[in-house]
Design a protein around this motif. Structure first.
Motif, PDB file in Angstrom:
ATOM      1  N   PRO A 292      -0.120  33.967   2.096  1.00  0.00           N
ATOM      2  CA  PRO A 292       0.842  34.791   2.842  1.00  0.00           C
ATOM      3  C   PRO A 292       0.539  36.273   2.714  1.00  0.00           C
ATOM      4  O   PRO A 292       0.182  36.769   1.638  1.00  0.00           O
ATOM      5  N   GLU A 293       0.696  36.964   3.799  1.00  0.00           N
ATOM      6  CA  GLU A 293       0.356  38.386   3.856  1.00  0.00           C
ATOM      7  C   GLU A 293       1.560  39.245   3.503  1.00  0.00           C
ATOM      8  O   GLU A 293       2.702  38.880   3.768  1.00  0.00           O
ATOM      9  N   GLY A 294       1.285  40.405   2.914  1.00  0.00           N
ATOM     10  CA  GLY A 294       2.352  41.356   2.605  1.00  0.00           C
ATOM     11  C   GLY A 294       3.330  40.798   1.599  1.00  0.00           C
ATOM     12  O   GLY A 294       2.945  40.213   0.585  1.00  0.00           O
ATOM     13  N   ASN A 295       4.617  40.953   1.884  1.00  0.00           N
ATOM     14  CA  ASN A 295       5.637  40.429   0.979  1.00  0.00           C
ATOM     15  C   ASN A 295       6.065  39.013   1.350  1.00  0.00           C
ATOM     16  O   ASN A 295       7.041  38.489   0.829  1.00  0.00           O
TER      17      ASN A 295
ATOM     18  N   GLN B 223       0.260  44.041  -4.018  1.00  0.00           N
ATOM     19  CA  GLN B 223       1.198  43.044  -3.534  1.00  0.00           C
ATOM     20  C   GLN B 223       0.468  41.777  -3.108  1.00  0.00           C
ATOM     21  O   GLN B 223       0.913  40.658  -3.383  1.00  0.00           O
ATOM     22  N   GLN B 224      -0.687  41.951  -2.455  1.00  0.00           N
ATOM     23  CA  GLN B 224      -1.445  40.797  -1.991  1.00  0.00           C
ATOM     24  C   GLN B 224      -2.007  39.989  -3.158  1.00  0.00           C
ATOM     25  O   GLN B 224      -2.076  38.760  -3.102  1.00  0.00           O
ATOM     26  N   MET B 225      -2.396  40.672  -4.235  1.00  0.00           N
ATOM     27  CA  MET B 225      -2.861  39.969  -5.426  1.00  0.00           C
ATOM     28  C   MET B 225      -1.736  39.146  -6.041  1.00  0.00           C
ATOM     29  O   MET B 225      -1.946  38.018  -6.504  1.00  0.00           O
ATOM     30  N   ASP B 226      -0.535  39.716  -6.032  1.00  0.00           N
ATOM     31  CA  ASP B 226       0.613  38.968  -6.541  1.00  0.00           C
ATOM     32  C   ASP B 226       0.889  37.750  -5.665  1.00  0.00           C
ATOM     33  O   ASP B 226       1.222  36.662  -6.172  1.00  0.00           O
TER      34      ASP B 226
END
Length: 397
Positions: free
Chosen positions: A187-190, A314-317
């Motif tokens: 999933p991208e972003g948040n 955020q993307q790594m998370d």
């Protein structure tokens, strides 16, 4: 009653043959340990034995299938654990590179070089094979190397399927996840929307990843925040366009979404908000490597770098959570296999017990019958010898 010599011999021979056949059958049973050595011994029991043996063979195949699936899932779990460790190191490098005010361009390039190595490491994990030389993350195309491209974009050459292996009469378990699901479909972003700063922005403002504050009000779509002046903004599409006065770090709400823009924007600078899609971990790393290799020193370049790095964190998370979710699925499948193995072991015990009752010989009973038959045969032989010597000539003087 008269008894002809021929009739006597025939009857005696038939009696001895009957006793010999019964004795031979018992001796064969004692030798093999089985009371049924051919369907003729007990046709009904023989049919049941065939059914039970078929069930045993089927169970043995299910056990082999279960072992195969367990081995592949354990290898997948190991690969995912290694990938998670690699992502932790990638995150550390991003955090270090985020010290924009203290790092020069030359200081960020070593991080970019190591990130390229970490990307290659992830690609090697994504191309891992099992003991049979089949690729774990290729979907149905287990003989095809799934991830290709040593530099630049990494392409996925597998498919999105997962082999279902039967491990019980009513249960099938997937032996892996496709590489698309694991490495490409993050999933991208948040997870709800993604933000970005336009590369041509002249100001020093940057945008954060944003959050959803009201899911019911969120309307998925593509939105643009445009600064009409350094202190005013408007959001499109909106009828009429939503406008506001800019204060650095103050929240800006858009249909249930909230973003924050910090710094000093220039008139005409734009920022985008769009519905989240999916992004591969390799594309994310390419983006980070690319921005770290670009010069950054001007306020606008620093703002662009800050936006990309914050988005990358955020993307790594997201990727770490995604891998954790996949690992949870692997764990659930291994648990299912363990339960199936326990159930199969219980069924095997019941089948073996039923098969033993039908097929295995009661040695005490069989030996007793064999001794009885042996005594009967000996008696028939002795009777034949005694009677065969009787003749009128023995009484003639």
């Amino acid at each position: 009653m008269r008894l002809s010599t021929q009739g006597f011999y025939t009857g005696s021979l038939a009696a001895m043959q009957l006793q010999s056949a019964a004795l031979a059958k018992l001796q064969n049973q004692v030798a093999t340990g089985l009371k049924i050595n051919s369907p003729a011994d007990d046709p009904i029991a023989a049919v049941h034995i065939i059914e039970l043996e078929r069930a045993q063979n089927e169970s043995a195949q299910f056990a082999k299938n279960s072992t195969l699936v367990q081995n592949r899932l354990n290898l997948e779990e190991d690969a995912l654990a290694s990938a998670a460790t690699t992502l932790m190191r990638v995150r550390e490098l991003i955090v270090r590179a985020s010290n924009i005010g203290t790092l020069a361009d030359a200081d960020r390039r070593p991080s970019a070089t190591e990130l390229a190595s970490r990307k290659a490491e992830l690609q090697d994990l994504a191309n891992r094979q099992d003991g049979n030389g089949e690729y774990l993350f290729a979907g149905f195309s287990t003989q095809t190397k799934p991830f290709t491209g040593s530099t630049g974009t990494v392409a996925y050459a597998g498919d999105q399927g997962s082999r279902l292996i039967q491990v019980s009469p009513t249960q099938r378990v997937a032996d892996s996840h496709s590489g698309f699901d694991v490495f490409m479909n993050i999933p991208e972003g948040n997870g709800m929307f993604a933000t970005a700063a336009t590369s041509t922005n002249a100001g020093s403002a940057s945008i954060n990843v944003g959050t959803i504050v009201d899911r019911g009000a969120w309307v998925p779509g593509a939105y643009t925040v445009t600064f009409t002046t350094p202190t005013t903004w408007e959001i499109t599409p909106s009828t009429p366009p939503a406008t506001g006065t800019y204060v650095s770090g103050s929240p800006i709400d858009i249909n249930g979404a909230r973003i924050e823009i910090t710094g000093e924007p220039a008139a005409g600078d734009t920022f985008t908000i769009r519905q989240s899609g999916a992004e591969s971990i390799f594309d994310t790393l390419d983006g980070i490597i690319g921005v770290l290799n670009q010069p950054a020193g001007s306020p606008a370049q620093n703002a662009q770098l800050k936006t990309v790095l914050e988005s990358s964190l955020q993307q790594m998370d997201q990727a770490a959570d995604h891998f954790l979710s996949i690992r949870a699925q692997v764990g659930a499948r291994l648990s299912m296999l363990e339960a199936a193995d326990d159930a199969r072991a219980s069924r095997d015990l019941d089948v073996a017990s039923s098969l033993s009752e039908l097929r295995d010989l009661d040695y005490a009973q069989a030996i007793t019958k064999m001794n009885q038959r042996l005594v009967g045969l000996q008696a028939a032989q002795m009777s034949y010898m005694q009677i065969s010597q009787l003749s009128l000539f023995n009484y003639m003087k």
